[in-house]
Design a protein around this motif. Structure first.
Motif, PDB file in Angstrom:
ATOM      1  N   ASP A 161      32.442  42.254  39.044  1.00 35.07           N
ATOM      2  CA  ASP A 161      31.988  40.966  38.534  1.00 35.07           C
ATOM      3  C   ASP A 161      31.510  40.033  39.654  1.00 35.07           C
ATOM      4  N   ASN A 196      28.246  38.145  39.600  1.00 33.25           N
ATOM      5  CA  ASN A 196      28.071  37.049  38.636  1.00 33.25           C
ATOM      6  C   ASN A 196      28.621  35.724  39.150  1.00 33.25           C
ATOM      7  N   ASN A 201      37.891  41.050  40.122  1.00 31.27           N
ATOM      8  CA  ASN A 201      37.112  42.146  39.528  1.00 31.27           C
ATOM      9  C   ASN A 201      35.852  42.339  40.365  1.00 31.27           C
ATOM     10  N   LEU A 223      43.741  44.980  36.057  1.00 29.66           N
ATOM     11  CA  LEU A 223      43.203  43.765  36.655  1.00 29.66           C
ATOM     12  C   LEU A 223      44.159  42.593  36.434  1.00 29.66           C
TER      13      LEU A 223
HETATM   14  C1  LIG Z   1      34.790  43.402  35.405  1.00 33.14           C
HETATM   15  O1  LIG Z   1      33.516  42.778  35.390  1.00 33.14           O
HETATM   16  C2  LIG Z   1      32.528  43.514  34.720  1.00 33.14           C
HETATM   17  C3  LIG Z   1      31.209  42.778  34.952  1.00 33.14           C
HETATM   18  O2  LIG Z   1      31.299  41.450  34.520  1.00 33.14           O
HETATM   19  C4  LIG Z   1      32.905  43.613  33.262  1.00 33.14           C
HETATM   20  O3  LIG Z   1      31.940  44.361  32.589  1.00 33.14           O
HETATM   21  C5  LIG Z   1      34.271  44.315  33.166  1.00 33.14           C
HETATM   22  O4  LIG Z   1      34.689  44.324  31.811  1.00 33.14           O
HETATM   23  C6  LIG Z   1      35.291  43.576  33.984  1.00 33.14           C
HETATM   24  N1  LIG Z   1      36.523  44.380  33.996  1.00 33.14           N
HETATM   25  C7  LIG Z   1      37.673  43.942  33.517  1.00 33.14           C
HETATM   26  C8  LIG Z   1      38.806  44.898  33.585  1.00 33.14           C
HETATM   27  O5  LIG Z   1      37.823  42.815  33.080  1.00 33.14           O
END
Ligand SMILES: *[C@@H]1O[C@H](CO)[C@@H](O)[C@H](O)[C@H]1NC(C)=O
Ligand SMILES: *[C@@H]1O[C@H](CO)[C@@H](O)[C@H](O)[C@H]1NC(C)=O
Ligand SMILES: *[C@@H]1O[C@H](CO)[C@@H](O)[C@H](O)[C@H]1NC(C)=O
Length: 689
Positions: A40, A43, A37, A602
């Motif tokens: 993300d 983080n 992701n 994802l």
């Molecule tokens: C990807 O990461 C972002 C930031 O942590 C989060 O808000 C989002 O829900 C994540 N996307 C998925 C599809 O898990």
């Protein structure tokens, strides 16, 4: 603008003169807990793992690579990432000698129950592996650039390669594997030695449609691990990727097939190669020294480079899986039957290879020549004299025409209306009219193979959306497929391609045509190939899939992806959309999923890139539950448990795998439809051609 131009001039020499870190004294492992992701990434942090050293030398070891020992507080701030990364190191048998690591304020350990611990420093003198910070945090291929602080130099077979690292992997771009090729001559391995090669930027693409370079035989490497110079310890499996583009386009500098995500998530080495395209790569003239298949021979040359050098980049030269999509898959298919390639790879993945198309009374279609190889004479008849004429080479003698064409600028040759883009039976690189899957024989590489298609490949190639709305199904099919009314009628009368009624007859008849085109140009040939190979054991194992979820891909008809609805700004994949050609390669093979439309996009990327990576690791696609548990790939574990083992093809019932999240086990798809299209499942078994 002036500033930018100056920068471009200054950068290369700056790179050459900056001292860079190297693997001279220690192996370098880049660990990054990657959930694919991109949003993300900020983080998470990665870290570098170095070979065991004394406490007193640990800090210096990190400093020598421009980093510092990682601290207890940094670890605690990202404890989940550290626990899973270090548990994986232990799982892989590399946490020697004591599952303890030097950090700035003592030692860290992850015990068998995955508890993070900071035990007292052992009193006896013991060398422990070292954990350093990893300050290069650019996460994506397009923003990952070499800087003075993230470069890394490694030596391999007489040359030094200066690459760099980003958040996900070590990256070496634009490596020359061949000398600058002479036109219409097979390439030879890169011959210079004692060179320091700048491997921080992509090489130019091979000349295509008037732009690019004739000197284009380069490859890229992304790797999670650089062994200590000269060591061959812990080498990782290698995915050797051949790009698509119809044998006339494409390049290795493609964010969708960048290996950084795969290298970090699955701990494998990824290579992308370039090869000559179009007339410059495939012109073949009977009775002359212009024998064709230059692009295919380039690929084999690249394989040879990988075999010779990849250990220095952390890859195992005895564990190479060749893979490709579209013309890349056509290349894989050709290499599977190519005597000079035989023995140079241990597995093969062919995604949406084209072929068949000899259907509905048409003698051949665009797809046919990908799997049924023309003779040199046949290729020349299609694209020989037309090329000379278009290039203005109108001399009387063939030898003069060839001499003339060699002097036409490459950009002109690649931009002509006529192009040689055919793999040919040259008697050396390809010496059979078809890949032989009918019996186990010396000519077909006896390796595990994975073939498959995107559900609607034909909506990108084979079926054209009518330029103006149609008023009936028959008119729509006729126009989309370019066939006669009577053949269109026979498609309807067969009852095998029922209209899916949305009330939009242009769209719906196109949808029928797309199914016909998918079957006739992709599915039937690929299923028949793998069915025959499974029966004959031509391959060591035969796996087959259909991609039921795609993101992006080749939208030649400008149909758009999944419809945008409230809550789904990037499209709602739960509504009907066409699964375009190449639309699953980036997310499902490379874990590069963008945009992410919903959480299943994802999860599907995590799951399916995991299946393919496992295939690269040991020739079968099922990751073990222990591996998934250790790596904390929970969504993948659930899906794997849900669907169960993905088995190789056994008989006419498959099984095959419909890839999505979760994936589904199935029989072969559209078997009666393929029989109707003169390409039955038993096509090769029954003699084929
Ligand atoms: C990807 O990461 C972002 C930031 O942590 C989060 O808000 C989002 O829900 C994540 N996307 C998925 C599809 O898990
Ligand atoms: C039919 O579908 C096509 C493709 O989505 C769209 O472009 C076209 O506007 C639609 N026609 C009608 C009449 O809705
Ligand atoms: C095309 O038809 C199939 C059934 O054959 C259907 O499942 C799919 O949703 C249709 N696609 C579109 C874009 O309407």
């Amino acid at each position: 603008m002036l500033h930018l131009a100056l920068l471009a001039l200054v950068l290369p020499s700056a790179i050459a003169h900056t001292p860079v870190i190297s693997n001279a004294k220690t192996s370098l492992t880049l660990l990054y807990q990657n959930n694919l992701n991109g949003t993300d990434d900020s983080n998470h942090i990665g870290f570098l793992l170095l070979d065991p050293s004394d406490k007193k030398d640990a800090a210096k070891a990190c400093e020598a690579i421009g980093e510092s020992l990682i601290s207890r507080s940094q670890i605690k701030a990202h404890s989940a990432d550290f626990v899973s990364s270090l548990s994986y190191v232990a799982y892989a048998g590399r946490a020697q000698p004591a599952h303890l690591y030097h950090i700035s304020d003592g030692v860290v350990a992850v015990d068998a129950h995955e508890n993070l611990m900071f035990p007292p420093i052992p009193s006896r003198s013991i060398k422990l592996p070292v954990l350093c910070t990893q300050s290069s945090q650019q996460g994506q291929p397009w923003d990952a650039v070499a800087t003075t602080s993230n470069q890394v130099a490694i030596a391999s077979t007489g040359n030094t390669y200066v690459g760099y690292r980003n958040q996900k992997s070590f990256r070496f771009l634009g490596i020359p594997y061949a000398d600058t090729p002479k036109r219409f001559v097979h390439s030879v391995p890169y011959s210079k030695t004692k060179q320091t090669l700048d491997a921080t930027v992509y090489a130019p693409q091979c000349m295509q449609y008037g732009s690019g370079a004739e000197s284009c035989l380069f490859l890229n490497v992304q790797t999670p691990y650089l062994p200590k110079q000269g060591s061959k310890k812990d080498l990782r499996p290698v995915l050797f990727w051949i790009h698509g583009g119809g044998f006339t386009g494409g390049s290795a500098a493609d964010a969708g097939t960048d290996g950084g995500n795969l290298a970090s998530r699955e701990d494998i080495v990824v290579v992308q190669i370039q090869y000559r395209l179009g007339t410059l790569g495939f012109l073949a003239i009977p009775g002359t020294s212009v024998t064709g298949n230059y692009g295919i021979a380039d690929q084999i040359n690249a394989l040879q480079w990988v075999i010779k050098n990849i250990a220095s980049f952390g890859g195992n030269p005895k564990q190479i899986t060749i893979g490709g999509d579209s013309a890349g898959a056509g290349s894989v298919r050709a290499l599977l039957g190519s005597p000079p390639a035989n023995g140079k790879f241990q597995g093969a993945i062919a995604m949406s290879n084209l072929g068949g198309g000899v259907t509905l009374g048409l003698e051949s279609t665009y797809s046919t020549t990908y799997s049924s190889y023309l003779t040199v004479a046949e290729s020349y008849a299609l694209a020989g004299q037309n090329i000379f004429l278009a290039a203005g080479c109108k001399q009387a003698a063939l030898s003069e025409q060839i001499a003339c064409l060699k002097n036409v600028p490459a950009s002109t040759v690649s931009g002509l209306s006529s192009t040689a883009r055919y793999v040919v039976q040259d008697g050396t690189y390809v010496n059979t009219p078809q890949l032989n899957v009918v019996k186990r024989s010396g000519s077909t590489a006896h390796v595990p193979a994975m073939f498959g298609v995107a559900r609607d490949d034909g909506s990108s190639i084979g079926a054209s959306y009518p330029a103006t709305p149609v008023t009936s199904e028959i008119e729509g099919i006729q126009k989309s497929l370019g066939i006669s009314a009577s053949y269109a009628q026979s498609v309807i009368d067969s009852g095998l391609f029922p209209l899916y009624n949305t009330g939009n007859i242009t769209l719906d008849s196109f949808n029928v045509s797309a199914r016909v085109a998918t079957d006739s140009g992709f599915r039937c040939v690929d299923q028949a190939t793998m069915f025959a190979a499974a029966k004959s054991h031509a391959f060591a194992a035969s796996y087959y899939y259909e991609m039921d979820r795609t993101v992006g891909g080749y939208d030649s008809n400008l149909l758009g992806g999944a419809p945008v609805t409230p809550g789904y700004p990037n499209g709602n994949p739960n509504l009907p959309y066409f699964r375009f050609h190449s639309g699953a390669t980036a997310p499902f093979i490379f874990g590069n999923v963008s945009p992410i439309r919903d959480s299943n996009d994802l999860k599907a990327a995590q799951l399916n890139s995991g299946y393919f990576a496992q295939f690269v690791k040991n020739g079968q696609p099922n990751p073990s539950e222990r591996y998934l548990t250790t790596r904390k790939y929970g969504d993948t574990l659930h899906a794997v448990q849900h669907t169960g083992q993905w088995n190789q093809i056994k008989d006419k019932n498959g099984p095959i795998r419909l890839l999505d999240y979760p994936s589904v086990s199935s029989g072969f798809v559209d078997v009666p439809q393929c029989a109707f299209l003169n390409y039955p499942l038993s096509y090769y078994v029954d003699g084929g051609r």
